[in-house]
Design a protein around this motif. Structure first.
Motif, PDB file in Angstrom:
ATOM      1  N   ASP A  44      45.669  43.107  38.901  1.00  0.00           N
ATOM      2  CA  ASP A  44      46.153  42.202  37.844  1.00  0.00           C
ATOM      3  C   ASP A  44      45.826  40.731  38.096  1.00  0.00           C
ATOM      4  OD1 ASP A  44      47.896  41.870  39.973  1.00  0.00           O
ATOM      5  OD2 ASP A  44      49.695  41.810  38.729  1.00  0.00           O
ATOM      6  N   PHE A  45      45.421  40.374  39.304  1.00  0.00           N
ATOM      7  CA  PHE A  45      45.201  38.965  39.625  1.00  0.00           C
ATOM      8  C   PHE A  45      43.739  38.531  39.510  1.00  0.00           C
ATOM      9  CE2 PHE A  45      45.322  41.468  43.494  1.00  0.00           C
ATOM     10  CZ  PHE A  45      44.162  41.096  44.155  1.00  0.00           C
ATOM     11  N   LEU A  46      42.847  39.453  39.138  1.00  0.00           N
ATOM     12  CA  LEU A  46      41.444  39.114  38.929  1.00  0.00           C
ATOM     13  C   LEU A  46      41.019  39.493  37.524  1.00  0.00           C
ATOM     14  CD1 LEU A  46      39.670  40.268  42.234  1.00  0.00           C
ATOM     15  CD2 LEU A  46      40.225  37.941  41.532  1.00  0.00           C
ATOM     16  N   SER A  47      40.293  38.578  36.891  1.00  0.00           N
ATOM     17  CA  SER A  47      39.768  38.867  35.553  1.00  0.00           C
ATOM     18  C   SER A  47      38.632  39.879  35.677  1.00  0.00           C
ATOM     19  CB  SER A  47      39.242  37.581  34.921  1.00  0.00           C
ATOM     20  OG  SER A  47      38.083  37.132  35.622  1.00  0.00           O
ATOM     21  N   ASN A  48      38.248  40.452  34.549  1.00  0.00           N
ATOM     22  CA  ASN A  48      37.114  41.381  34.536  1.00  0.00           C
ATOM     23  C   ASN A  48      35.834  40.671  34.996  1.00  0.00           C
ATOM     24  OD1 ASN A  48      38.812  43.405  33.642  1.00  0.00           O
ATOM     25  ND2 ASN A  48      38.237  43.160  31.494  1.00  0.00           N
ATOM     26  N   PHE A 104      27.450  32.960  37.069  1.00  0.00           N
ATOM     27  CA  PHE A 104      27.125  33.557  38.353  1.00  0.00           C
ATOM     28  C   PHE A 104      26.844  35.033  38.165  1.00  0.00           C
ATOM     29  CE2 PHE A 104      31.756  33.633  38.014  1.00  0.00           C
ATOM     30  CZ  PHE A 104      32.094  34.914  38.408  1.00  0.00           C
ATOM     31  N   PRO A 105      26.130  35.623  39.092  1.00  0.00           N
ATOM     32  CA  PRO A 105      25.805  37.047  38.943  1.00  0.00           C
ATOM     33  C   PRO A 105      27.073  37.895  38.897  1.00  0.00           C
ATOM     34  CG  PRO A 105      24.555  36.075  40.740  1.00  0.00           C
ATOM     35  CD  PRO A 105      25.552  35.065  40.298  1.00  0.00           C
ATOM     36  N   ALA A 106      27.155  38.718  37.896  1.00  0.00           N
ATOM     37  CA  ALA A 106      28.328  39.596  37.759  1.00  0.00           C
ATOM     38  C   ALA A 106      27.889  40.894  37.108  1.00  0.00           C
ATOM     39  CB  ALA A 106      29.402  38.915  36.928  1.00  0.00           C
ATOM     40  N   GLN A 107      28.472  41.959  37.583  1.00  0.00           N
ATOM     41  CA  GLN A 107      28.190  43.259  36.973  1.00  0.00           C
ATOM     42  C   GLN A 107      28.936  43.300  35.637  1.00  0.00           C
ATOM     43  OE1 GLN A 107      28.688  46.520  39.678  1.00  0.00           O
ATOM     44  NE2 GLN A 107      29.096  47.949  38.012  1.00  0.00           N
ATOM     45  N   GLY A 136      33.622  41.684  38.143  1.00  0.00           N
ATOM     46  CA  GLY A 136      32.178  41.887  38.015  1.00  0.00           C
ATOM     47  C   GLY A 136      31.418  41.116  39.086  1.00  0.00           C
ATOM     48  N   GLY A 137      31.903  39.909  39.420  1.00  0.00           N
ATOM     49  CA  GLY A 137      31.309  39.119  40.503  1.00  0.00           C
ATOM     50  C   GLY A 137      31.469  39.800  41.844  1.00  0.00           C
ATOM     51  N   ALA A 177      33.192  34.183  43.137  1.00  0.00           N
ATOM     52  CA  ALA A 177      33.629  35.346  42.356  1.00  0.00           C
ATOM     53  C   ALA A 177      35.137  35.319  42.123  1.00  0.00           C
ATOM     54  CB  ALA A 177      33.237  36.634  43.068  1.00  0.00           C
ATOM     55  N   LEU A 178      35.895  34.970  43.156  1.00  0.00           N
ATOM     56  CA  LEU A 178      37.357  35.052  43.069  1.00  0.00           C
ATOM     57  C   LEU A 178      37.987  33.890  42.301  1.00  0.00           C
ATOM     58  CD1 LEU A 178      37.989  36.079  46.769  1.00  0.00           C
ATOM     59  CD2 LEU A 178      38.274  37.564  44.767  1.00  0.00           C
ATOM     60  N   ARG A 179      37.529  32.678  42.565  1.00  0.00           N
ATOM     61  CA  ARG A 179      38.131  31.492  41.963  1.00  0.00           C
ATOM     62  C   ARG A 179      37.064  30.460  41.618  1.00  0.00           C
ATOM     63  NH1 ARG A 179      43.555  30.000  42.847  1.00  0.00           N
ATOM     64  NH2 ARG A 179      42.981  28.235  41.548  1.00  0.00           N
TER      65      ARG A 179
END
Length: 117
Positions: A12-16, A1-4, A20-21, A77-79
């Motif tokens: 701490d609960f979201l990956s890089n 998916f599109p991600a910067q 980026g998403g 983006a989140l999950r």
């Protein structure tokens, strides 16, 4: 998916990759300030993101008022691991339950059709 690319998640609960998403979404007017809201209300967002079935939960704050498609974008983006379930709910909501319910397989009829071949 599109991600910067090349971004570091400030929470701490979201990956890089997920962050980026989020950053890619923020480039669109409909998602302006989503990143700031996640950082500023990290406790609420963490509860949502770490939920066992976030696709059945309400998004925090004003984000719960977004369209179904916009919510799918945020969920992606989140999950991303929950997208199958989120899309199923989306299709049922927009098109109807008949498009997501599985039909029983009539084994006797299938066997009969194969036997004729």
């Amino acid at each position: 998916f599109p991600a910067q690319p090349n971004v570091t998640s400030p929470v701490d609960f979201l990956s890089n990759q997920s962050w980026g998403g989020i950053k890619a979404l923020v480039a669109m007017d409909e998602f302006r300030n989503l990143d700031r809201d996640i950082e500023g209300s990290a406790k609420r967002w963490k509860k949502f993101v770490e939920s066992e079935c976030p696709e059945t939960e309400k998004f925090p704050q004003e984000w719960k008022n977004k369209s179904s498609l916009q919510k799918l974008c945020m969920m992606r983006a989140l999950r991303p691991d929950r997208m199958v379930y989120a899309v199923r709910i989306f299709v049922e909501e927009k098109l109807g339950a008949k498009y997501v319910e599985s039909r029983p397989i009539e084994f006797a009829k299938s066997y009969e059709e194969i036997g004729r071949a």
